[in-house]
Write a protein that holds these residues in place. Structure first.
Motif, PDB file in Angstrom:
ATOM      1  N   ASP A  75       0.541  -0.900  -0.283  1.00 27.62           N
ATOM      2  CA  ASP A  75      -0.050   0.282   0.405  1.00 27.62           C
ATOM      3  C   ASP A  75       1.061   1.313   0.066  1.00 27.62           C
ATOM      4  OD1 ASP A  75      -2.280   1.596  -0.137  1.00 27.62           O
ATOM      5  OD2 ASP A  75      -2.847   1.340   1.934  1.00 27.62           O
ATOM      6  N   ASP A  76       1.533   2.046  -0.811  1.00 29.96           N
ATOM      7  CA  ASP A  76       1.919   2.858  -1.143  1.00 29.96           C
ATOM      8  C   ASP A  76       2.934   3.287  -1.059  1.00 29.96           C
ATOM      9  OD1 ASP A  76       1.866   5.133  -2.336  1.00 29.96           O
ATOM     10  OD2 ASP A  76       0.843   6.477  -0.289  1.00 29.96           O
ATOM     11  N   ILE A  77       3.759   2.030  -1.387  1.00 27.52           N
ATOM     12  CA  ILE A  77       5.300   2.401  -0.131  1.00 27.52           C
ATOM     13  C   ILE A  77       6.353   2.422  -1.569  1.00 27.52           C
ATOM     14  CG2 ILE A  77       4.413   0.395   0.761  1.00 27.52           C
ATOM     15  CD1 ILE A  77       6.774  -1.465  -0.765  1.00 27.52           C
ATOM     16  N   SER A  78       7.710   3.268  -1.597  1.00 30.26           N
ATOM     17  CA  SER A  78       8.242   4.147  -2.419  1.00 30.26           C
ATOM     18  C   SER A  78       9.476   3.440  -1.973  1.00 30.26           C
ATOM     19  CB  SER A  78       7.866   5.582  -2.837  1.00 30.26           C
ATOM     20  OG  SER A  78       6.298   5.375  -2.752  1.00 30.26           O
ATOM     21  N   PHE A  79      10.604   3.033  -2.668  1.00 29.72           N
ATOM     22  CA  PHE A  79      12.177   3.394  -2.689  1.00 29.72           C
ATOM     23  C   PHE A  79      13.011   3.480  -3.892  1.00 29.72           C
ATOM     24  CE2 PHE A  79      12.311  -1.210  -3.503  1.00 29.72           C
ATOM     25  CZ  PHE A  79      10.982  -1.578  -3.879  1.00 29.72           C
ATOM     26  N   THR A  80      14.164   3.419  -3.891  1.00 26.56           N
ATOM     27  CA  THR A  80      15.327   2.921  -5.121  1.00 26.56           C
ATOM     28  C   THR A  80      16.087   2.274  -4.145  1.00 26.56           C
ATOM     29  OG1 THR A  80      15.582   4.911  -3.846  1.00 26.56           O
ATOM     30  CG2 THR A  80      15.217   5.459  -5.387  1.00 26.56           C
ATOM     31  N   ILE A  81      16.859   1.605  -5.996  1.00 22.86           N
ATOM     32  CA  ILE A  81      17.894   1.131  -5.636  1.00 22.86           C
ATOM     33  C   ILE A  81      18.860   1.405  -6.470  1.00 22.86           C
ATOM     34  CG2 ILE A  81      18.184  -1.569  -6.129  1.00 22.86           C
ATOM     35  CD1 ILE A  81      15.526  -2.690  -4.726  1.00 22.86           C
ATOM     36  N   ASN A  82      19.779   2.012  -5.785  1.00 23.52           N
ATOM     37  CA  ASN A  82      20.860   1.992  -6.977  1.00 23.52           C
ATOM     38  C   ASN A  82      21.797   0.854  -7.465  1.00 23.52           C
ATOM     39  OD1 ASN A  82      20.367   4.788  -5.517  1.00 23.52           O
ATOM     40  ND2 ASN A  82      21.075   3.952  -4.146  1.00 23.52           N
ATOM     41  N   PRO A  83      22.249   1.189  -8.530  1.00 27.14           N
ATOM     42  CA  PRO A  83      23.664   0.224  -8.850  1.00 27.14           C
ATOM     43  C   PRO A  83      24.481  -0.090  -7.985  1.00 27.14           C
ATOM     44  CG  PRO A  83      23.172   2.571 -10.739  1.00 27.14           C
ATOM     45  CD  PRO A  83      22.854   2.995  -8.847  1.00 27.14           C
ATOM     46  N   LYS A  84      24.651  -1.710  -8.459  1.00 23.75           N
ATOM     47  CA  LYS A  84      25.393  -2.381  -7.688  1.00 23.75           C
ATOM     48  C   LYS A  84      24.646  -2.475  -6.470  1.00 23.75           C
ATOM     49  CE  LYS A  84      29.214  -0.682 -10.278  1.00 23.75           C
ATOM     50  NZ  LYS A  84      30.867  -0.342 -10.874  1.00 23.75           N
ATOM     51  N   GLU A  85      23.869  -2.015  -6.062  1.00 21.62           N
ATOM     52  CA  GLU A  85      23.782  -2.211  -4.675  1.00 21.62           C
ATOM     53  C   GLU A  85      22.235  -3.356  -3.990  1.00 21.62           C
ATOM     54  OE1 GLU A  85      21.467   1.366  -1.597  1.00 21.62           O
ATOM     55  OE2 GLU A  85      20.158   0.816  -2.810  1.00 21.62           O
ATOM     56  N   ARG A  86      22.977  -3.400  -2.680  1.00 20.85           N
ATOM     57  CA  ARG A  86      22.132  -5.073  -2.448  1.00 20.85           C
ATOM     58  C   ARG A  86      20.604  -4.258  -0.896  1.00 20.85           C
ATOM     59  NH1 ARG A  86      27.117  -7.689  -2.393  1.00 20.85           N
ATOM     60  NH2 ARG A  86      27.765  -6.819  -0.032  1.00 20.85           N
ATOM     61  N   PHE A  87      19.326  -4.319  -1.598  1.00 22.96           N
ATOM     62  CA  PHE A  87      19.105  -3.692  -0.742  1.00 22.96           C
ATOM     63  C   PHE A  87      18.303  -5.727  -0.166  1.00 22.96           C
ATOM     64  CE2 PHE A  87      14.659  -1.960   0.291  1.00 22.96           C
ATOM     65  CZ  PHE A  87      14.698  -0.861  -0.191  1.00 22.96           C
TER      66      PHE A  87
ATOM     67  N   LYS B 105       2.860  -1.594   3.998  1.00 27.77           N
ATOM     68  CA  LYS B 105       3.488   0.043   4.200  1.00 27.77           C
ATOM     69  C   LYS B 105       5.273  -0.695   4.560  1.00 27.77           C
ATOM     70  CE  LYS B 105       0.094   2.481   4.501  1.00 27.77           C
ATOM     71  NZ  LYS B 105      -0.294   3.143   4.176  1.00 27.77           N
ATOM     72  N   LEU B 106       6.240   0.488   3.866  1.00 25.89           N
ATOM     73  CA  LEU B 106       7.352   0.363   4.082  1.00 25.89           C
ATOM     74  C   LEU B 106       7.344   1.896   5.084  1.00 25.89           C
ATOM     75  CD1 LEU B 106      10.371  -0.504   3.154  1.00 25.89           C
ATOM     76  CD2 LEU B 106      10.170   1.393   1.614  1.00 25.89           C
ATOM     77  N   VAL B 107       8.143   1.382   6.613  1.00 26.37           N
ATOM     78  CA  VAL B 107       8.068   1.922   7.346  1.00 26.37           C
ATOM     79  C   VAL B 107       9.055   2.502   7.448  1.00 26.37           C
ATOM     80  CG1 VAL B 107       6.356   0.778   8.403  1.00 26.37           C
ATOM     81  CG2 VAL B 107       8.364  -0.058   9.131  1.00 26.37           C
ATOM     82  N   GLU B 108      10.645   2.467   6.929  1.00 24.45           N
ATOM     83  CA  GLU B 108      11.463   2.752   7.324  1.00 24.45           C
ATOM     84  C   GLU B 108      12.389   1.821   6.197  1.00 24.45           C
ATOM     85  OE1 GLU B 108      13.070   2.720  11.794  1.00 24.45           O
ATOM     86  OE2 GLU B 108      15.032   3.755  11.072  1.00 24.45           O
ATOM     87  N   VAL B 109      13.315   2.608   6.344  1.00 20.61           N
ATOM     88  CA  VAL B 109      14.770   3.026   4.745  1.00 20.61           C
ATOM     89  C   VAL B 109      15.979   3.357   5.350  1.00 20.61           C
ATOM     90  CG1 VAL B 109      15.391   2.704   2.356  1.00 20.61           C
ATOM     91  CG2 VAL B 109      13.210   2.767   2.915  1.00 20.61           C
ATOM     92  N   ALA B 110      17.102   2.788   5.581  1.00 22.02           N
ATOM     93  CA  ALA B 110      18.578   3.165   5.866  1.00 22.02           C
ATOM     94  C   ALA B 110      19.629   2.435   5.497  1.00 22.02           C
ATOM     95  CB  ALA B 110      18.168   3.465   7.661  1.00 22.02           C
ATOM     96  N   GLY B 111      20.285   2.976   5.799  1.00 16.92           N
ATOM     97  CA  GLY B 111      22.174   2.220   5.238  1.00 16.92           C
ATOM     98  C   GLY B 111      21.572   0.603   6.501  1.00 16.92           C
TER      99      GLY B 111
END
Ligand SMILES: Nc1ncnc2c1ncn2[C@@H]1O[C@H](COP(=O)(O)OP(=O)(O)OP(=O)(O)O)[C@@H](O)[C@H]1O
Ligand code: SF4
Ligand SMILES: [Mg+2]
Lengths: 307, 335, 358
Positions: C31-43, C237-243
């Motif tokens: 439900d309404d989630i947004s995030f990005t993934i960068n090249p070569k990144e492991r998410f 929902k995506l509740v938190e994104v961080a390194g």
């Protein structure tokens, strides 16, 4: 040491809770059934046909089904609703008096076959091992052998028997289908959690079979029964078309056989062969619809999906 | 393919033959009033009409060994069967049962092999398409219609076809195997074969239409299961073409249980086809069986039954031997 | 440690919504989630079972099945929205651009096809016919990169162990050198020793291909070790994104805090307690902040207003009113963190509460 107190606490709590999964499933299924058009239509058709025949039998004079009761080869008219056959029997009366005996044969063979099938299937599926090997191999072989042909051999030796006797003979083959079905379901039920639990709690095998397994087999037992009934009627009519059926009680196979022998089709006497054909179609289609519904009950993935 | 597997299948092959022939042995002896003695009495009565009747009756006495104890009778009977010796036809004496069967068997086997294969392939394909996402709505409707014909017995369908297609519309001949005046002795030229096929069309059609629904149903159920499997999701994720997923991943797996079911349903098909033959006067085993029933030709009745069971057992053996080739999990299991 | 951002992100998910239309009503699985993934990144994705992780990645492959449907949002792969591709275009980009190591790897291989044919299927479909000898060679090489012998190519799935099947899936996923590899619990069905080895293989292959990777793991410890960044999902929902380091050191969302403190602490060899309560039933979820029934900090405001995604740092975001509307919590005082505080202390996590970051 633990086993000492297990029987006291076990049987009351654990299995009861586990089997309630079955009950809850059943309640949900009942709701599902009520809205299942296949089941309602199938039941309506078969109940309607049976009722029509049984009540009709009180109203329509049985004597009209006797040879030379009316004109020969008469077209349908006000006097003869569905005309008469080549020996003057009233087809309308024949049909009304002929449906319930045919169903009765199916019912007798179906009940016998299913009863044997449940016992053998549960025993084979539950105990496994060599008992199971013998039971399931025999069931497979009996399914493989063209039962109609064996019945033909039998019927050719024992001519002119009663419907009841024919039903018993058909039951010789009617057990194999239900046995196979019940066995495979018992096998998978045995693996589910509640059976080992019940065993742990000290229930005997017999108790487990009756209390734990049988209730969960219900849809399959019904499916097996429906299949056996339908198979029995199919076999009965088959024997009759070959000219080997019981001849004295009016019944659908007999009417059809007479129509076939009397070349009803080629003489354009549709009123003679269409009614028994239609009645048989109604029987087979209604039983089929019921078994489709039972299939869906057992395998939710087959259910019609929500839009 | 492991040797045990083959041996097991062979065991089942002989088991089928044994059960069927034992039933064939037991049934007449269960009948009230010693039907064989009655039969012989009947033959004695009919003596005038049958040539060499005395000889025939003697052969019968000897064959059934009615004076022997039951186990000896049984052993003699089984020994004779093992040599395909089913005795003599009462009606067509001195023709042997084997001769009569041999004349009819090719028609039945031909009809049944062709129709079974067509029914199976059509049914499997239609059943798979019925639940495949890209099947057009119209296709689904057509398949559902044929699926709904599943419960209608062979003979009812045959009767309806005779009436509508052969009698009312006159599109097909409604009896026999070739047009009147054409005999097999003229040789199996092209025209004969065309005629044969033409005459076989309607019975074949009945058998196919009556049988296809069952396969649609079975395949549909299995397909639904397979479509939920993880390997199907992965096949899609792999970006494979739709058709490849359908054939190699979905159908290929859903077919396996149907193949096993094929063996189980053969008996049913043969039973049904027997009556279809009768309705169309197709000169196969079914028609001969009917004639034998009408003339109390017990040896022929038993012989036809026996040979049909043998044919089924052979077919099942073939299916069983092909199966491991379809399912690698069987091939390598050496239990 | 955050990977240096090379130019544009590889994958951008914007306001993605995926619902399952069940008979009882819509299940808002994503439900309404947004995030990005960068090249070569492991998410990495973490969250309790049923929170929508698999649904999210299946949406990225556009493999959501009925009764599920992608209801809205954008999935931009190198800037172009794959939701606007035709079915055929989408089919072509599957596997060649985005490949999958599925959740049920045990059953993900077709039981009636040899390993070689299953790998070849992917190659031939996307790269056209290849001479058989060349194909065999390539498949042999692929198997070698996942530490399998070339003989495996001729085997059927049932002849392989779980770990071997998993490696075959990895080999298959890398066959076309995709830009993004999605691994859905790639090791969950394996025993611990094999898990580690398979994961190492996977990471090795991903690094060699310079591909990005989405990694769903039920084993948060493993995720913490291998992922560069982590997204925490809760009830669609995506509740938190961080390194990764930052998230595990300083989780900002109360759910993340609870999740991370439930991890057994390595230092104290002590099992953390689970999170009290159950994830919500998505058919009838709580209003606004979905976590409020289980949240130790919840106030009435949380039930009334949906918490927006709050950016704490460039690479650290969380959706909680504690961060975005701290004034709402003033009256609640410090007595609220009871349960959470206790578990946290036990787990030895040095997670500051929302108040402290203020
Ligand atoms: N076919 C479906 N029909 C209805 N609801 C579904 C369906 N598939 C998934 N869901 C619901 O969607 C939600 C998310 O499921 P999903 O498989 O994405 O969870 P997950 O995070 O991958 O869980 P897990 O860790 O157990 O794999 C769940 O609540 C589930 O009940
Ligand atoms: S918004 Fe409120 S309920 Fe939701 S996590 Fe933050 S504090 Fe807890
Ligand atoms: Mg998942």
């Amino acid at each position: 040491m633990t086993t000492a107190f297990m029987p006291e606490t076990g049987p009351e709590t654990a299995p009861a809770e586990e089997s309630s999964i079955g009950t809850r499933g059943l309640r949900a299924s009942v709701r599902y059934w009520l809205g299942n058009w296949k089941l309602s239509l199938g039941l309506a058709m078969i109940i309607g046909l049976t009722g029509f025949s049984i009540f009709g039998s009180y109203i329509v004079d049985f004597d009209l089904t006797k040879v030379a009761a009316g004109d020969f080869n008469a077209r349908p008219s006000e006097k003869y609703l569905l005309g008469t056959d080549n020996v003057g029997r009233d087809v309308w009366a024949l049909i009304i008096h002929g449906i319930h005996p045919s169903l009765k044969v199916g019912l007798i063979a179906g009940v016998l076959g299913t009863a044997v099938g449940v016992v053998l299937g549960v025993v084979g599926g539950y105990y496994g091992g060599s008992t199971d090997a013998v039971i399931s191999t025999m069931a497979d072989i009996f399914l493989t052998i063209p039962s109609l042909l064996i019945l033909v051999v039998l019927a050719s030796y024992i001519r002119t028997t009663t419907l009841e006797f024919t039903a018993l003979v058909i039951a010789i083959f009617a057990w194999a289908g239900p046995t196979r079905l019940i066995r495979s379901q018992t096998l998978s039920l045995r693996e589910r959690a509640f059976v080992p639990l019940a065993k742990l709690s000290g229930q005997s095998d017999f108790e487990i079979a009756i209390k734990q397994i049988l209730p969960n087999l219900l849809p399959y037992i019904m499916a097996g029964f429906v299949g056996a009934v339908s198979g029995a009627i199919l076999a009965l009519v088959g024997i009759q078309i070959l000219g080997l059926g019981p001849l004295f009680t009016p019944n659908l196979g007999m009417i059809l056989q007479a129509a076939y022998e009397g070349a009803a089709i080629f003489r354009g006497m549709w009123w003679w062969w269409v009614p028994p054909t239609a009645a048989l179609m109604i029987i087979f289609i209604s039983l089929f619809l019921i078994s489709l519904a039972l299939d869906e009950l057992a395998n939710p993935r087959l259910r019609e999906r929500a839009k | 393919m492991s040797l045990t597997y083959i041996l097991r299948r062979l065991g089942i092959f002989f088991l089928i033959l044994w059960v069927a022939s034992t039933l064939n042995f037991v049934i007449p002896r269960l009948a009230p009033g010693d039907p064989i003695a009655a039969l012989i009495g009947e033959m004695e009565e009919q003596g005038a009409t049958v040539e060499n009747s005395a000889e025939l009756i003697n052969l019968f006495r000897e064959r059934f060994g009615l004076d022997d104890p039951l186990p000896i009778q049984y052993l003699k009977y089984m020994a004779a069967l093992a040599r395909f010796d089913l005795g003599y036809s009462i009606r067509f004496f001195p023709a042997t049962v084997s001769q009569i069967v041999a004349a009819a068997l090719p028609y039945t086997i031909g009809l049944l092999t062709a129709t079974s294969l067509i029914t199976f392939v059509l049914g499997i394909l239609a059943g798979a398409l019925l639940v495949w996402h890209s099947t057009p709505q119209f296709g689904r409707a057509v398949i559902t219609f044929f699926m709904m014909l599943a419960p209608i017995p062979y003979y009812l369908l045959a009767i309806i076809f005779v009436s509508v297609l052969a009698f009312s519309l006159g599109w097909f001949p409604y009896s026999g195997v070739v047009s009147v005046g054409r005999l097999a002795e003229e040789g199996f030229d092209f025209g004969y074969i065309v005629d044969l096929v033409y005459h076989s069309l309607l019975p074949a059609f009945s058998i196919i239409i009556a049988g296809v629904g069952g396969w649609v149903l079975g395949m549909r159920g299995m397909m639904v299961t397979v479509l939920g499997e993880d390997y199907l999701t992965l096949a899609e994720a792999k970006g494979l073409k739709d058709r490849r997923i359908f054939l190699r991943y979905a159908m290929r797996n859903a077919i396996l249980p149907q193949f096993t079911a094929l063996a189980i349903t053969l008996g049913y098909v043969v039973s049904g086809a027997t009556i279809v033959e009768l309705i169309f006067s197709y000169p196969g085993m079914g028609l001969r069986l009917f004639e034998a029933i009408n003339s109390n030709d017990f040896p022929v009745i038993q012989g036809i039954t026996f040979f049909l069971v043998v044919s089924i057992a052979v077919a099942i053996l073939i299916i069983d031997l092909i199966y491991p080739w379809l399912d690698p999990r069987i091939t390598y299991s050496r239990k | 440690m955050t990977v240096a951002i090379e130019s544009a992100p590889l994958l951008q998910i914007e306001n993605l919504r995926v619902y399952y239309w069940t008979q009882a009503g819509p299940v808002k699985a994503v439900d309404d989630i947004s995030f990005t993934i960068n090249p070569k990144e492991r998410f990495g994705f973490i969250g309790e079972s049923g929170c929508g992780k698999t649904t999210t990645i299946m949406a990225i492959l556009r493999l959501i099945k009925r009764p599920g449907r992608i209801e809205g949002g954008k999935i931009l792969l190198k800037g172009s929205d794959i939701l606007t591709l035709s079915d055929e275009e989408m089919r072509q980009s599957r596997w060649s651009r985005i490949s999958l190591i599925p959740q049920g790897a045990m059953n993900s291989l077709n039981p009636v096809m040899r390993v070689q044919d299953q790998i070849a299927d992917a190659i031939v479909t996307h790269r056209g016919a290849v001479p058989i000898r060349e194909l065999r060679e390539r498949i042999g090489d692929l198997l070698e990169t996942v530490q399998l012998s070339a003989e495996v190519a001729d085997m059927y799935p049932h002849e392989l162990s779980g770990g071997m099947k998993q490696r075959v899936c990895i080999a298959m996923a890398t066959a076309l050198e995709p830009e993004l590899i999605i691994a859905d619990e790639p090791t969950s069905a394996l025993d611990v020793v094999v898990q580690k080895a398979v994961m190492e293989t996977l990471i090795g292959v991903q690094e060699r291909l310079n591909a990005s990777m989405i990694l769903i793991g039920h084993d948060m410890g493993m995720t913490a070790q291998v992922a560069d960044r982590v997204g925490v999902m809760y009830a669609g929902k995506l509740v938190e994104v961080a390194g990764t380091r930052e998230l595990f050191r300083q989780p900002q969302h109360p759910y993340s805090q609870a999740l991370i403190s439930s991890l057994p602490s390595i230092r104290e060899k002590k099992r953390g307690g689970g999170i009290p309560g159950l994830p919500p039933f998505l058919l009838n979820p709580p209003q606004n902040c979905l976590f409020h029934p289980r949240c130790p900090h919840a106030v009435a405001f949380c039930q009334e207003t949906p918490p927006p995604m709050h950016r704490i740092r460039t690479s650290h975001m969380a959706a909680c009113h504690l961060l975005s509307a701290p004034e709402q919590f003033d009256s609640a005082g410090e007595s609220d963190g009871g349960v959470l505080g206790a578990t946290k202390a036990a787990a030895g996590a040095e997670a500051p509460s929302g108040h402290q970051t203020r």
